[in-house]
Design a protein around this motif. Structure first.
Motif: not given
Length: 94
Positions: A28-38, A40-49
């Motif tokens: 399971i991958y989760h993608l958080a999209i952080d949109i700031g004032a100056s 933005g970024r995409h952070i992908l996360g998963c849990v393994d073991n």
């Protein structure tokens, strides 16, 4: 492979959730999209073991533009970058 996708709007973050089934094992991958004032970024996360892994997969500049004497968000650019970051995850196979 089977892909299940969900896009949620949580405050200033967009959370994109994808479950990938490969050879009967689900990751399971989760993608958080952080949109700031100056920027933005995409952070992908998963849990393994039992360990959480985070990876920045896409970053972009963000700002305002002037229209009719007012500063406004460049929504076309924001949508372009949100989609580009999601495509980057797909290209990575995650």
């Amino acid at each position: 492979m089977l892909f299940l996708k969900k896009l949620l709007n949580i405050g200033k973050f967009l959370l994109y959730n994808e479950v990938v089934f490969i050879r009967g094992v689900s990751v399971i991958y989760h993608l958080a999209i952080d949109i700031g004032a100056s920027s933005g970024r995409h952070i992908l996360g998963c849990v393994d073991n039992g360990k959480l892994f985070l990876e920045e997969v896409y970053r972009f500049d963000n700002g305002t533009k002037e229209k009719d004497g007012s500063l406004i968000w460049d929504l076309e650019a924001l949508v372009f970058h949100v989609k580009s970051g999601i495509k980057k995850c797909r290209d990575l196979g995650k």
